[in-house]
Structures are given as structure tokens and as C-alpha cells.
Design an enzyme around this catalytic site. Structure first.
Site, short mmCIF file in Angstrom:
data_model
loop_
_atom_site.label_atom_id
_atom_site.label_comp_id
_atom_site.label_asym_id
_atom_site.label_seq_id
_atom_site.Cartn_x
_atom_site.Cartn_y
_atom_site.Cartn_z
N GLY A 1 -62.01 23.31 20.58
CA GLY A 1 -62.93 24.30 21.12
C GLY A 1 -62.24 25.12 22.20
N ASP B 1 -53.64 33.58 19.43
CA ASP B 1 -53.20 32.47 20.29
C ASP B 1 -51.69 32.48 20.50
OD1 ASP B 1 -55.67 31.61 20.90
OD2 ASP B 1 -55.70 29.89 19.57
N ASP C 1 -56.21 25.35 14.22
CA ASP C 1 -57.11 26.04 15.14
C ASP C 1 -56.52 27.36 15.63
OD1 ASP C 1 -55.46 23.90 16.49
OD2 ASP C 1 -56.00 25.10 18.23
#
Length: 474
Positions: free
Chosen positions: A77, A249, A239
């Protein structure tokens, strides 16, 4: 996204910071987004970019997702990122606006939710370089220092990065819902994602199969673009894989100098799982994990669903290779296809590897018609290769000028060299001198320009960067 099931996210407010100061605003991006640049530079704008003020109507959230981190599945998360809202540009495009380094969330685990200036500026520089190179990417709107000192091995200036992306929906988002939520909510997520990123298949009876197919195509295209410029993401966990097909990211990312497929820059990639040469295979592995989450939506018969997944994911390699070879042909000024092209390409790469040639500058020298400036100049095998390559070019209808233009559009004259990036980050973080970064950003903003100024930035560091290491900043 806040209209989706509440299990997909947590409501959270950004942490207040004591003394926000704007150190970099992406005015070009702000203009494209139809934002008021003067307002963003004002105290109210800086408060918004730092998280001290929430825009009217915004409902900040931290998104839930899971992921395979270096092969191991875990709950994750947004541990230090907060989605403050979605923005519609003047062209009608929808983007997520997210603050990175904005404090603790329910998913922070043992982290402090903060970020420091160096890694935030690294993401700004690299993401803008990727955009200029024509590679799908999230982008950076601005960087604000917070007036705090954050401990990362040493005390460093705190910072918040405002970044934008087509969305923050990841392979890990689907893994989270698949593992810990309901089949109905998985369908809700899939339908929402299809409408947002793949609307052309939204009304098709086999929309989930087509969704998987199109996602595979976008990832194959994206990874080929990385490989064609020597980009190494560093942490290709599930992720960190965006369903939109963008690069997201930016942590321990960097561009390769010497052509070495085993190159790893990330300090945490001890075994080289995400080395440059492994990126296509890892992408396929990640897509397999994504496909697994869709099994129940693809077909009620498990065996048939598995067969559908197997058939689709197996196509990745050929789609990727087609994209990559097409890109390599363009880098060598080849407009058409011949059966010997792959051998021609592999021969050059093998020589570059054996003789430690710089990846970017080898193709730059070929583009400029100066093969004598490469590390291969004195290699007899290379001279034989040059003859074959030149003969191959002559078997085309296109003129020498057209060939040169194709090569210039396909081979960047500059990349954000690691030593240049480090110099910019050191000056900014340690001396509050942002001039080096500004000049670097200017030079890499048009990587295919082949300007006189870029020649200086194309020079290699005095010592090879084989031992260069990058860090996530967490």
C-alpha cells in the site's frame, strides 16, 4: 477512484510540515495541465504542494495494494504517498495527482512516511528525462522542501514530490483485491480500470481477455523502450508495474553507461534479479501474476481460464522482441526488414559487451558517422561489421539524409549520466545550489537535438560507474 469500494483505500490527511519551500516547479507540465503557474508559486500553492493545504473538494487517500517484492508476496500500500485527487487536463485527459513523502499512512508499516530531497529530485530528473525520450512515464510537477531534517543514514533535508500519472493502479492493486477481497470487487476494479485505460474494449463480451491482451502489449512496448536507451528501473516488483503501461515508482533507477546486461545499480538488488538484461523476463513474470488475478473473470471453467492466460502471456516474448528489433533497426538507420537484421544487431551488441563500449555513445557515434570515436574503433571484427552494416543500409530506397534523420530520432545524444545526476543532487541537497540540476534538465529536455552543448554532457565519467549504487530513500 474514491467511488470504488472503501476496501481499496484509506482516507488519510498529509502530514503538516513546518516550513515548506518550493525548490522546483515543472512549469511546462503545469501549463499543459491548464494550471495557474503563479498560483502554484504563491504561498497557498506551495502549501498545497507540501500537503499543508488540501485543495477544495479533494478527498486524500492512500491506496491499498499488495505485491511480489523480489519474488515474495506481501501486503503493501501507499506507505509514504497520498493521492490528493484526479485532474482533467484541457485535452480531457485524466491524471492522478499524488504527494510523495507526505507522512504516515495505514500502510507505512515501520516507515516514517517521509522523503528526503535527493531521491525526490532524482525522480524529478529521471522521469522528465524519460518523458523527453518518448517513453511512457509518470511525471513530476514539483518538489518542495519541508524545513525538516529526516534521518536516512545521516540527517537530510525533508521534501515532498508532487507527481502525476495516468493512474496509480498497479499489478499489485489487482493482487490485493484478488487475495483479500471479493470476486465481485475484483470485477468492479477490472471494469473501472478498463473504462479508464482501455475504453475501446469496455463493451466487448470478452473484455477481460482483451484487457489482459492489451495490458501485455503495453508492457512489452514499455520494456522495449527501456532496453533501447539502457534504462534500468531497479525494483520491478509487481507493485511497481502500472496497468496503464507507464513507468512509475522511480527509486534506485539509473541509465547504463558501459553495455553490460548484468548491470545492477540498486543497493537492495543483491542477487541481480532486476538487472538490465533480466527486465523483459521479469516483466513477463509480473504479467503472469497479473493474469492469475483475472482467472475467475475470464472463464468459469478453471482449466479453460488457465489455458487462456497461458496463451496470452506466452505472447509477451514475441511482442517484446518485435518492438525491440524494430527499435534497434531504427537505431541503425534501417527502414525495412531483412532476415539477417537480428544477427547484425546481436553481433554489434556482443562486441560492445566484450570491449566494454558505452551503450549510448556507441550509437551516438554511428549516428554522427564517426565510428572511430567508439571503444570498438581498433577491433578488426568491428570494421568487418561496419562494412556489412553500410551494405545493408545501401539496400534501401531511402537517402543517406533520411537514414541519418531516422538514427538521430532513435539514438539520444545525451542521457542523464549517473555522475551528472549525482553532482546535481549533491549540490542541491548539501549546498542548496540548484543551478547544476537546472542546466542538466535543460540539456536532457531535448535528447535528440544533437546540440553543441550536449557534446559536453555526452562525455563519460573519468572512472567507469560499474560500482555505482542507487538507493530508494526509504
Amino acid at each position: 477512484y474514491t467511488n470504488l469500494p472503501t476496501s481499496f483505500y484509506s482516507r488519510v490527511e498529509p502530514a503538516l510540515v513546518p516550513a515548506p519551500k518550493l525548490v522546483k516547479l515543472n512549469e511546462s507540465l503545469a501549463s499543459d495541465f491548464g494550471l495557474n503557474i503563479d498560483a502554484l508559486k504563491s504561498q497557498e500553492g506551495v502549501d498545497i504542494l507540501s500537503g499543508n493545504k488540501i485543495p477544495e473538494g479533494a478527498k486524500p487517500i492512500a491506496q491499498a495494494y499488495a505485491g511480489h517484492q523480489f519474488g515474495y508476496f506481501t501486503m503493501l500500500g501507499d506507505g509514504r504517498a497520498i493521492l490528493i485527487g484526479e485532474h482533467i487536463t484541457p485535452r480531457g485527459e485524466r491524471f492522478d495527482i499524488q504527494l510523495k513523502g507526505s507522512g504516515i499512512t495505514p500502510y507505512s508499516r515501520s516507515g516514517d512516511g517521509k522523503a528526503v530531497l535527493g531521491p525526490m529530485l532524482r525522480e524529478y530528473i529521471i522521469s522528465e528525462a524519460m518523458h523527453a525520450l518518448g517513453i511512457p512515464t509518470s511525471r513530476s510537477l514539483g518538489v518542495v522542501t519541508t524545513g525538516e531534517s529526516i534521518y536516512r543514514q545521516t540527517f537530510q533535508p525533508g521534501a515532498v514530490l508532487t507527481r502525476v500519472a495516468a493512474s496509480q493502479i498497479r499489478v499489485g492493486t489487482f493482487q490485493y483485491v484478488y487475495a483479500w477481497d471479493s470476486r465481485e470487487n475484483l470485477r468492479v476494479l477490472a471494469d473501472y480500470t478498463i473504462k479508464r485505460h482501455y475504453p475501446v474494449v469496455a463493451d466487448e463480451p470478452e473484455r477481460y481477455l482483451l484487457f489482459l491482451r492489451e495490458t501485455i502489449k503495453r508492457q512489452a512496448f514499455l520494456i522495449s523502450k527501456w532496453m533501447l536507451v539502457g534504462f534500468i528501473h531497479g525494483v520491478m516488483n509487481t507493485d511497481n508495474i502500472a496497468i496503464s503501461g507507464e513507468t512509475i515508482d522511480y527509486g534506485p533507477c539509473a541509465f547504463m553507461d558501459i553495455y553490460e546486461p548484468d548491470t545492477v545499480f540498486s543497493s537492495i538488488d543483491i542477487y541481480g534479479r532486476y538487472a538490465y538484461g533480466n527486465q523483459p523476463a521479469i516483466a513477463q513474470w509480473n504479467l503472469t501474476r497479473f493474469a492469475e488475478t483475472l482467472l475467475s473473470l475470464l472463464h468459469e471453467d478453471k482449466d479453460k481460464a488457465y489455458k487462456m492466460v497461458e496463451d496470452e502471456v506466452s505472447q509477451f516474448s514475441s511482442i517484446y522482441k518485435e518492438n525491440w528489433i524494430s527499435g534497434m533497426r531504427a537505431k541503425l538507420g534501417l527502414f525495412n526488414k531483412e532476415t539477417g537484421d537480428e544477427s547484425l544487431i546481436e553481433s554489434l551488441l556482443n562486441m560492445m559487451h566484450a570491449h566494454k563500449a558505452d551503450f549510448t555513445n556507441t550509437f551516438r557515434a554511428l549516428t554522427l558517422g564517426a565510428p572511430q570515436e567508439t571503444a570498438l574503433a581498433d577491433v578488426p571484427e568491428f570494421n568487418q561489421w561496419l562494412e556489412k552494416w553500410q551494405e545493408r543500409q545501401k539496400r534501401q530506397r531511402e537517402s543517406k539524409e533520411a537514414i541519418r534523420e531516422l538514427m538521430k530520432k532513435s539514438n539520444p545524444a545525451v542521457i542523464p549520466r549517473n555522475h551528472r545526476v549525482e553532482a546535481a543532487l549533491e549540490a542541491a541537497a548539501e549546498r542548496e545550489d540548484f543551478s547544476i540540476m537546472e542546466e542538466l534538465l535543460e540539456v536532457i529536455s531535448e535528447p535528440y537535438a544533437y546540440s553543441e552543448k550536449q557534446a559536453e554532457y555526452a562525455k563519460l565519467p573519468e572512472t567507469p560507474d560499474c560500482q555505482y549504487r542507487t538507493f530508494c530513500g526509504t
